[in-house]
Design a protein around this motif. Structure first.
Motif, PDB file in Angstrom:
ATOM      1  N   ASP A 132       2.587  10.663 -15.484  1.00 17.76           N
ATOM      2  CA  ASP A 132       1.316  11.377 -15.390  1.00 17.76           C
ATOM      3  C   ASP A 132       1.527  12.704 -14.673  1.00 17.76           C
ATOM      4  O   ASP A 132       2.421  12.841 -13.819  1.00 17.76           O
ATOM      5  CB  ASP A 132       0.290  10.549 -14.608  1.00 17.76           C
ATOM      6  N   LYS A 133       0.698  13.669 -15.018  1.00 21.31           N
ATOM      7  CA  LYS A 133       0.783  14.975 -14.367  1.00 21.31           C
ATOM      8  C   LYS A 133       0.207  14.873 -12.957  1.00 21.31           C
ATOM      9  O   LYS A 133      -0.898  14.376 -12.758  1.00 21.31           O
ATOM     10  CB  LYS A 133       0.025  16.027 -15.170  1.00 21.31           C
ATOM     11  N   VAL A 134       0.956  15.326 -11.971  1.00 22.35           N
ATOM     12  CA  VAL A 134       0.516  15.297 -10.571  1.00 22.35           C
ATOM     13  C   VAL A 134       0.819  16.638  -9.924  1.00 22.35           C
ATOM     14  O   VAL A 134       1.677  17.395 -10.409  1.00 22.35           O
ATOM     15  CB  VAL A 134       1.240  14.175  -9.784  1.00 22.35           C
ATOM     16  N   PRO A 135       0.132  16.978  -8.825  1.00 20.09           N
ATOM     17  CA  PRO A 135       0.440  18.225  -8.115  1.00 20.09           C
ATOM     18  C   PRO A 135       1.888  18.232  -7.641  1.00 20.09           C
ATOM     19  O   PRO A 135       2.384  17.219  -7.127  1.00 20.09           O
ATOM     20  CB  PRO A 135      -0.539  18.212  -6.940  1.00 20.09           C
ATOM     21  N   TYR A 136       2.552  19.333  -7.807  1.00 22.90           N
ATOM     22  CA  TYR A 136       3.951  19.415  -7.396  1.00 22.90           C
ATOM     23  C   TYR A 136       4.059  19.394  -5.874  1.00 22.90           C
ATOM     24  O   TYR A 136       3.319  20.075  -5.158  1.00 22.90           O
ATOM     25  CB  TYR A 136       4.612  20.680  -7.920  1.00 22.90           C
ATOM     26  N   LYS A 137       4.992  18.585  -5.383  1.00 23.81           N
ATOM     27  CA  LYS A 137       5.338  18.579  -3.965  1.00 23.81           C
ATOM     28  C   LYS A 137       6.847  18.506  -3.851  1.00 23.81           C
ATOM     29  O   LYS A 137       7.518  17.815  -4.629  1.00 23.81           O
ATOM     30  CB  LYS A 137       4.695  17.392  -3.245  1.00 23.81           C
ATOM     31  N   SER A 138       7.372  19.207  -2.862  1.00 24.25           N
ATOM     32  CA  SER A 138       8.816  19.181  -2.641  1.00 24.25           C
ATOM     33  C   SER A 138       9.233  17.810  -2.118  1.00 24.25           C
ATOM     34  O   SER A 138       8.401  17.007  -1.682  1.00 24.25           O
ATOM     35  CB  SER A 138       9.206  20.256  -1.625  1.00 24.25           C
ATOM     36  N   ALA A 139      10.532  17.553  -2.144  1.00 20.41           N
ATOM     37  CA  ALA A 139      11.054  16.288  -1.631  1.00 20.41           C
ATOM     38  C   ALA A 139      10.692  16.118  -0.160  1.00 20.41           C
ATOM     39  O   ALA A 139      10.342  15.013   0.282  1.00 20.41           O
ATOM     40  CB  ALA A 139      12.570  16.241  -1.822  1.00 20.41           C
ATOM     41  N   HIS A 140      10.754  17.193   0.601  1.00 25.78           N
ATOM     42  CA  HIS A 140      10.414  17.124   2.024  1.00 25.78           C
ATOM     43  C   HIS A 140       8.945  16.774   2.209  1.00 25.78           C
ATOM     44  O   HIS A 140       8.597  15.954   3.071  1.00 25.78           O
ATOM     45  CB  HIS A 140      10.739  18.457   2.702  1.00 25.78           C
ATOM     46  N   SER A 141       8.079  17.380   1.425  1.00 23.99           N
ATOM     47  CA  SER A 141       6.646  17.096   1.533  1.00 23.99           C
ATOM     48  C   SER A 141       6.342  15.654   1.153  1.00 23.99           C
ATOM     49  O   SER A 141       5.521  14.989   1.798  1.00 23.99           O
ATOM     50  CB  SER A 141       5.851  18.048   0.638  1.00 23.99           C
TER      51      SER A 141
ATOM     52  N   LEU B 238       0.822  -1.212   0.000  1.00 23.37           N
ATOM     53  CA  LEU B 238       0.000   0.000   0.000  1.00 23.37           C
ATOM     54  C   LEU B 238       0.857   1.263   0.000  1.00 23.37           C
ATOM     55  O   LEU B 238       0.531   2.254  -0.662  1.00 23.37           O
ATOM     56  CB  LEU B 238      -0.943  -0.010   1.204  1.00 23.37           C
ATOM     57  N   THR B 239       1.960   1.238   0.761  1.00 26.94           N
ATOM     58  CA  THR B 239       2.852   2.398   0.796  1.00 26.94           C
ATOM     59  C   THR B 239       3.453   2.655  -0.588  1.00 26.94           C
ATOM     60  O   THR B 239       3.523   3.799  -1.055  1.00 26.94           O
ATOM     61  CB  THR B 239       3.976   2.183   1.823  1.00 26.94           C
ATOM     62  N   ALA B 240       3.886   1.589  -1.252  1.00 26.05           N
ATOM     63  CA  ALA B 240       4.489   1.738  -2.575  1.00 26.05           C
ATOM     64  C   ALA B 240       3.475   2.250  -3.592  1.00 26.05           C
ATOM     65  O   ALA B 240       3.794   3.114  -4.424  1.00 26.05           O
ATOM     66  CB  ALA B 240       5.060   0.397  -3.037  1.00 26.05           C
ATOM     67  N   ILE B 241       2.257   1.751  -3.528  1.00 26.56           N
ATOM     68  CA  ILE B 241       1.216   2.213  -4.458  1.00 26.56           C
ATOM     69  C   ILE B 241       0.973   3.708  -4.279  1.00 26.56           C
ATOM     70  O   ILE B 241       0.924   4.472  -5.253  1.00 26.56           O
ATOM     71  CB  ILE B 241      -0.097   1.420  -4.230  1.00 26.56           C
ATOM     72  N   GLY B 242       0.852   4.137  -3.025  1.00 23.88           N
ATOM     73  CA  GLY B 242       0.614   5.557  -2.758  1.00 23.88           C
ATOM     74  C   GLY B 242       1.759   6.428  -3.207  1.00 23.88           C
ATOM     75  O   GLY B 242       1.556   7.505  -3.799  1.00 23.88           O
ATOM     76  N   ALA B 243       2.997   5.972  -2.947  1.00 21.61           N
ATOM     77  CA  ALA B 243       4.170   6.758  -3.337  1.00 21.61           C
ATOM     78  C   ALA B 243       4.277   6.849  -4.859  1.00 21.61           C
ATOM     79  O   ALA B 243       4.612   7.908  -5.407  1.00 21.61           O
ATOM     80  CB  ALA B 243       5.430   6.127  -2.748  1.00 21.61           C
ATOM     81  N   ALA B 244       3.997   5.754  -5.558  1.00 23.04           N
ATOM     82  CA  ALA B 244       4.065   5.759  -7.020  1.00 23.04           C
ATOM     83  C   ALA B 244       3.012   6.681  -7.620  1.00 23.04           C
ATOM     84  O   ALA B 244       3.282   7.399  -8.593  1.00 23.04           O
ATOM     85  CB  ALA B 244       3.892   4.334  -7.549  1.00 23.04           C
ATOM     86  N   LYS B 245       1.821   6.687  -7.044  1.00 23.26           N
ATOM     87  CA  LYS B 245       0.767   7.591  -7.522  1.00 23.26           C
ATOM     88  C   LYS B 245       1.184   9.049  -7.348  1.00 23.26           C
ATOM     89  O   LYS B 245       1.007   9.879  -8.249  1.00 23.26           O
ATOM     90  CB  LYS B 245      -0.528   7.343  -6.740  1.00 23.26           C
ATOM     91  N   ALA B 246       1.748   9.360  -6.187  1.00 23.63           N
ATOM     92  CA  ALA B 246       2.133  10.747  -5.897  1.00 23.63           C
ATOM     93  C   ALA B 246       3.211  11.249  -6.847  1.00 23.63           C
ATOM     94  O   ALA B 246       3.313  12.451  -7.106  1.00 23.63           O
ATOM     95  CB  ALA B 246       2.607  10.860  -4.449  1.00 23.63           C
ATOM     96  N   LEU B 247       4.029  10.336  -7.370  1.00 20.40           N
ATOM     97  CA  LEU B 247       5.094  10.718  -8.290  1.00 20.40           C
ATOM     98  C   LEU B 247       4.646  10.710  -9.751  1.00 20.40           C
ATOM     99  O   LEU B 247       5.392  11.138 -10.634  1.00 20.40           O
ATOM    100  CB  LEU B 247       6.287   9.773  -8.121  1.00 20.40           C
ATOM    101  N   GLY B 248       3.463  10.179 -10.006  1.00 25.31           N
ATOM    102  CA  GLY B 248       2.942  10.195 -11.366  1.00 25.31           C
ATOM    103  C   GLY B 248       3.301   8.993 -12.209  1.00 25.31           C
ATOM    104  O   GLY B 248       3.224   9.058 -13.444  1.00 25.31           O
ATOM    105  N   PHE B 249       3.717   7.885 -11.590  1.00 24.61           N
ATOM    106  CA  PHE B 249       3.979   6.686 -12.385  1.00 24.61           C
ATOM    107  C   PHE B 249       2.681   6.256 -13.060  1.00 24.61           C
ATOM    108  O   PHE B 249       1.632   6.175 -12.424  1.00 24.61           O
ATOM    109  CB  PHE B 249       4.527   5.563 -11.509  1.00 24.61           C
ATOM    110  N   PRO B 250       2.719   5.985 -14.342  1.00 24.86           N
ATOM    111  CA  PRO B 250       1.490   5.712 -15.094  1.00 24.86           C
ATOM    112  C   PRO B 250       0.935   4.311 -14.834  1.00 24.86           C
ATOM    113  O   PRO B 250       1.586   3.465 -14.198  1.00 24.86           O
ATOM    114  CB  PRO B 250       1.933   5.863 -16.545  1.00 24.86           C
TER     115      PRO B 250
END
Length: 767
Positions: free
Chosen positions: A529-538, A397-409
């Motif tokens: 995929d286009k995703v909202p920008y977040k900094s590395a810290h965020s 679940l953690t990996a799925i969420g992280a991949a989505k946040a980065l825009g992996f298609p």
């Protein structure tokens, strides 16, 4: 994903096969064990052996210790080492000879030989263990030697004795996928090259010992002496390699073809170069992403006989734990790399430097035209990480969420790491359940982008996880050539990336890089995929809370699965602190409504004074104290007219074993003569990662609302109950709720329309 230097695995570890056909109870093995205890128990350092009729290392080691006692060694050990070898040769320079028929002299060594033969599956023609070496024992020795491939008489020399007192097998293990051509090679190695290789198994299975033996034969052909031929493929072995081609014949061709058979690229061995041999070489080179030269050159030899192959060969893919700058990404591209593996989350080093991919880095990478394949690893360097099966849910679940946040298609493969040398029993007991949970997470509604599961690990781990149906592609950890899961195993058929060399890549600044061969199976990701920008810290902050949220959901699953209730939850979107209906059973006599509330922030201790704290041993099993507490609490309750708790204790034990921490408490409330609610409340241990400064817990309350229908009986009342500090709402809750609701949820038997209700419930207890 760099490895530290690791020592070769102890050869006494079972590398890749459980010889279960030899573990079954056998009367002659039992008699061997009984004879050993009768003859040696209490003598020197012998100890004892379990009398269970099962062949295994315990019995083999006892036979070794017995031989050492007969050789005058007072400090016995579980190893046929140089000291035992020296004394054996001194006592029997020409080996132990068969007795003449009717000879009267006896020796315990003869009984040791007989016992070892029985453990190997060879009959000596007697129903007892004797201290003679007559024709029956001699015939068994000849049969075993023929199976080894060495032939000859019934003499037992030191090599034969070492083979007897081992777990090596010399019969074709068809049940385990043995190959007759591989066995023929093994027999040739034993028959022709045993002064270099010793005697290796002749079971038809390509493994560590056979791989080492092939390298020793290579070293013999290069001119090394038996003492110099260690089986380690070093710089000297590489320097003296001979290219094998159409102009070659003899032993060099035989060895190359033997290696091709072991790597599934040839059907049988040959000493003559022909079209079949040439095609096999080309097929091997193509499948391993090597230069297709059509000859067995240095690079091909090294890939045939070691997992990492030639570390100097060109690679198209790479992976690293460095967050890449624009300059570093460009330098990778200019160096010829097309794919780079990067981590979705986590840190590296004592300074906890971030290794996590971020949105700015993605721009740096994609601007050069490089593709990215994502890796998930926030642990996995040791077996304990996998002891909690729920870890697979957390990581998935953690990996799925992280991949989505980065825009992996959609459809991206995420590689989950097994970063240690797992033996087969650890793969079966720990790794496969871990990936089963990852697969379940990827099959859930959370995986809206249909990401795929990949596996990173040694060859055996990758193959077994793939064969179980839990991974689409393999990222192979081939740098660790000494791993038991790499030595003697061909590369997995679904390999996508093959990690074979770590070095310092020169850029500005320089950084550690792993070279990976690329098969082309996983195209990886070039466009995001286009995703909202977040900094590395965020992103790091989000990942931490995502991991905690996944841990909470994994805990909920760990509670529900033993009661067969998780399937309903896995197919819907649900939230914490909300009542979730799980199942409704409508019978002629009773209706049972099952629901759940998972609450956060409740704390670690139930207010119920009878709550049981769950504690586990180092191996992840429940402590004796926890088991005893569950058993004692379960035994306290009684149900009048039924008089049994059925397997209630077993169900609670299953929940406790699944959650491995926290506590369990229960309650029973009644709102009338035909209505009551039973509840099981399970509270988690600390779920937040160590060092995070956070405190997170979740409490799962399962409620079973039971309503008996008026037509059952006009004067029906609940059975008389004696709780006396019982663990849970005993009465019908323990019987109907835990078993009926669980049975219905898993498609079990329904309550019979006729007959007494309690009798029907009792009938369901077997489910």
């Amino acid at each position: 994903m760099p490895f530290n230097q690791r020592a070769p695995v102890d050869t006494h570890q079972v590398a890749h096969i459980y010889f279960e056909e030899f573990f079954m109870t056998d009367m002659m093995v039992l008699k061997t064990q009984q004879w050993l205890n009768k003859t040696y128990k209490g003598r020197y350092n012998f100890g004892s052996v379990t009398e269970d009729g099962a062949t295994g290392w315990e019995t083999i080691n006892a036979l070794i210790r017995a031989l050492q006692i007969e050789l005058g060694i007072t400090q016995t050990v579980n190893n046929f080492g140089p000291g035992t070898t020296s004394r054996f040769k001194s006592r029997w320079p020409s080996g132990i000879a068969q007795q003449a028929a009717g000879a009267k002299d006896t020796s315990n060594v003869y009984a040791i030989i007989q016992g070892a033969l029985w453990c190997k599956g060879y009959s000596v023609g007697s129903a007892e263990i004797t201290t003679h070496f007559y024709g029956g024992t001699g015939a068994a020795i000849k049969k075993m030697k023929a199976d080894m491939g060495i032939g000859g008489d019934s003499h037992v020399d030191v090599l034969t004795m070492k083979s007897l007192l081992s777990m090596d097998q010399f019969k074709l293990l068809v049940r385990h996928g043995a190959n007759s051509s591989v066995r023929n090679i093994q027999q040739t190695l034993n028959g022709k090259y045993r002064t270099y290789t010793g005697i290796i198994p002749a079971d038809g299975l390509y493994g560590r010992q056979m791989n080492t033996a092939l390298i020793q034969v290579l070293q013999k052909l290069e001119g090394y002496s038996p003492s110099q031929a260690t089986g380690n493929f070093g710089a000297g072995t590489r320097k003296n390699l001979k290219t094998v081609s159409s102009s070659s014949s003899g032993e060099w061709v035989w060895l190359a073809s033997a290696a091709l058979v072991c790597n599934r690229k040839a059907v049988q061995v040959t000493s003559t170069w022909d079209n079949s041999m040439a095609n096999a070489v080309k097929s091997f080179q193509k499948d391993y992403a090597l230069p297709v030269t059509g000859v067995v050159d240095t690079t091909t030899w090294m890939s045939l006989l070691t997992s990492k192959g030639n570390p100097d060969r060109v690679a198209k893919a790479c992976d690293c734990a460095t967050v890449l700058s624009a300059r570093q990404a460009k330098d990778l591209k200019n160096a010829g790399y097309t794919h780079v593996g990067r981590y979705l989350t986590g840190t590296v080093g004592k300074e906890r430097r971030s290794k996590a991919l971020n949105i700015d880095e993605i721009k740096n990478i994609t601007a050069t035209g490089l593709s990215v394949f994502p890796i998930y690893q926030d642990g996995g360097y040791y077996s304990d990480y996998f002891s909690y099966a729920g870890q697979g849910n957390i990581d998935g679940l953690t990996a799925i969420g992280a991949a989505k946040a980065l825009g992996f298609p959609r459809g991206t493969t995420i590689y989950f790491a097994v970063d240690f040398d797992a033996y087969e029993f650890q793969i079966d007991k720990l790794i496969l359940p871990y990936f089963k949970r990852i697969k379940a997470a990827f099959n859930s509604a959370e995986n809206s982008k249909a990401y795929k599961v990949g596996i990173y690990g040694p060859r055996l781990v990758c193959s077994k996880v793939t064969e179980a149906g839990y991974a689409s592609y393999s990222f192979v950890a081939d740098m660790s050539t000494g791993f038991s899961g790499n030595l003697g195993y061909p590369i997995p058929r679904n390999w996508a990336f093959d990690q074979f060399h770590e070095f310092t890549f020169h850029s500005s600044p320089a950084f550690p890089l792993d070279k990976d061969a690329y098969s082309g199976r996983d195209k990886a990701t070039k466009t995001f995929d286009k995703v909202p920008y977040k900094s590395a810290h965020s992103l790091e902050y989000d990942n931490a809370f995502r991991l905690i949220d996944a841990a909470k959901k994994a805990f909920v699953q760990a509670v529900l699965e033993p009661l067969n209730l998780f399937e309903q939850l896995s197919t819907i979107h649900w939230r914490f602190d909300q009542k979730i209906p799980l199942n409704t059973f409508n019978g002629r006599d009773v209706t049972i409504v099952t629901s759940m509330v998972a609450s956060v922030g409740i704390g670690t201790t139930s207010s119920n004074p009878n709550a049981i704290d769950i504690k586990v041993n180092n191996d992840g099993t429940l402590t004796a104290g926890t088991r005893s507490a569950i058993s004692s609490a379960s035994a306290k309750f009684k149900v009048k007219d039924l008089g049994t708790n059925l397997d209630f204790s077993q169900r609670i034990t299953s929940i406790a074993a699944s959650i491995k921490g926290g506590n369990i408490s229960t309650s029973l409330t009644s709102s009338g003569p035909t209505n009551f609610t039973g509840s099981i409340t399970v509270t988690s241990p600390e779920l937040a990662p160590k060092g995070s400064g956070l405190s997170e817990h979740v409490t799962v309350t399962l409620s079973y609302e039971v309503t008996f229908h008026p037509h059952t009986s006009p004067d029906f009342h609940l059975p008389e109950v004696s709780v006396d500090g019982a663990l849970v709402g005993v009465a019908v809750v323990a019987l109907a709720v835990l078993f009926v609701a669980g049975a219905v949820a898993s498609g079990g038997t329904a309550i019979p329309a006729e007959g007494a209700l309690l009798e029907g419930l009792a009938g369901l207890a077997v489910l």
